[in-house]
Write an enzyme that holds these catalytic residues in place. Structure first.
Site, PDB file in Angstrom:
ATOM      1  N   LYS A  54      -9.772  69.830  46.732  1.00  0.00           N
ATOM      2  CA  LYS A  54      -8.332  70.115  46.770  1.00  0.00           C
ATOM      3  C   LYS A  54      -7.912  70.441  48.197  1.00  0.00           C
ATOM      4  CE  LYS A  54      -8.196  71.552  41.971  1.00  0.00           C
ATOM      5  NZ  LYS A  54      -8.405  72.638  41.007  1.00  0.00           N
ATOM      6  N   GLN A  98      -8.292  78.948  40.465  1.00  0.00           N
ATOM      7  CA  GLN A  98      -9.255  78.027  39.855  1.00  0.00           C
ATOM      8  C   GLN A  98      -9.841  78.635  38.579  1.00  0.00           C
ATOM      9  OE1 GLN A  98     -10.032  74.831  41.042  1.00  0.00           O
ATOM     10  NE2 GLN A  98     -11.132  74.667  39.099  1.00  0.00           N
ATOM     11  N   ASP A 121      -0.055  74.585  38.984  1.00  0.00           N
ATOM     12  CA  ASP A 121      -0.869  74.116  37.857  1.00  0.00           C
ATOM     13  C   ASP A 121      -0.025  74.002  36.579  1.00  0.00           C
ATOM     14  OD1 ASP A 121      -3.468  73.290  38.153  1.00  0.00           O
ATOM     15  OD2 ASP A 121      -4.352  75.287  38.044  1.00  0.00           O
TER      16      ASP A 121
END
Ligand code: NDP
Length: 296
Positions: A54, A98, A121
């Site tokens: 990422k 994460q 997200d």
């Protein structure tokens, strides 16, 4: 019939280059650089690889990338304090924690501490509600990537029969919402669904998000259907480690009209959509229109 392969790798590369173009314009016309902060708690090796990827793609797109690596034993208080700091930092437009988190941390509590406008997200409860009610949501990256592939391949999805196998909050449910927003007739199947085979056979669009290697055989697929295989499963075959999807690619490819491969289908779209969401969040934060084609 031999299915057309939907090349997620190529589609994602185009999307990343469109993102990079917008980043240049934001920079040149407004003096803004979108910033993404990724928070990793613990030392899960798979998560470390994802976070590294990422960061690399964020920098390649011309954005600023900040990584926060915290020890496994990090407390709620310390993690929430970091999120609060990132929430109020005007240089940070996207925040991603994460998952999975170590067991002592409550993921819902942590995700819901992120400013919904920076929740790239799309997992914050407000964004779930915005998506369900057709408002300006941050959309979860994997289902958004699937939708982009479907629109790219089929154009208008209105009226098509869509079946989503899997009902997780991360993939299945938001995928079904997105297909509904695009006026598909949507069925969500799960582990207790009866006669899954006949439900799959009526799908013009079949999305498999289960996590069971090759569980959907070709004879569950309607001839000509478009198949999106989200599953990523590591198996041993012929003495080698191999990645396979939730769909049995070899039998499905003879029946479907189009299918995403694993790897090289949905996977690369997830990071491309994360970058797109960061640019969208940045534009919204500065009262600028979100770039067309990178969001809903
Ligand atoms: P989850 O384990 O959270 O959800 C799996 C879903 O599949 C559940 O809803 C479960 O039903 C359903 N299911 C399990 N067994 C069956 C069965 N026999 N028949 C029908 N449905 C079943 O997984 P995720 O949604 O997080 O991920 C799904 C897959 O997608 C995984 O392989 C994952 O690795 C992959 N993935 C890929 C990404 C990418 O970037 N390409 C990103 C995210 C995930 P129930 O709710 O009843 O238990």
């Amino acid at each position: 019939m031999t299915a057309q392969i939907i090349d997620g790798k190529a589609f994602a590369a185009q999307m990343r280059s469109r993102v990079a173009g917008h980043v240049v314009r934001l920079n040149e016309e407004h003096g803004i650089t979108p910033g993404l902060a990724v928070v990793l708690v613990g030392d899960d090796p798979a998560s470390e690889v994802y976070v590294r990827n990422k960061g690399r793609h964020t920098i390649q797109a011309g954005m600023s990338s900040l990584e926060y690596k915290l020890p496994t034993e990090t407390s709620h208080a310390d993690l929430l304090a970091l999120i609060e700091r990132l929430n109020s930092d005007p240089e940070i437009h996207g925040i991603l924690v994460q998952l999975p988190l170590p067991e002592h941390l409550n993921a819902d509590l942590v995700i819901n501490a992120i400013d919904p406008a920076k929740d790239v997200d799309g997992f914050h409860i407000s964004n779930v509600g915005f998506l369900a009610t057709g408002q300006n949501a941050m959309v979860p990256c994997t289902p958004l990537g699937c939708l982009m592939l479907l629109r790219g391949h089929l154009g208008d999805l209105a009226g098509l029969e869509a079946v989503v196998v899997g009902r997780s909050n991360i993939v299945g449910k938001p995928m079904a919402q997105l297909l509904l927003c695009d006026s598909c007739t949507v069925t969500i199947a799960h582990s207790l669904t009866r006669d899954l085979a006949s439900i799959c056979r009526r799908a013009d669009i079949l999305v498999a998000a289960v996590g069971r290697p090759e569980m959907i055989p070709g004879d569950w697929i309607k001839p000509g259907a478009t198949v999106i295989d989200v599953g990523i499963n590591r198996i041993a075959r012929d003495g080698k480690q191999q990645l396979v999807g939730d769909v049995d690619f070899s039998s499905a490819a003879g029946i479907a009209g189009a299918i995403t491969p694993v790897p090289g289908g949905v996977g690369p779209m997830t990071i491309a959509c994360l970058l797109a969401n960061t640019v969208t969040a940045c534009c919204r934060a500065h009262g600028l229109p979100a770039p067309k084609g990178l969001t809903l």
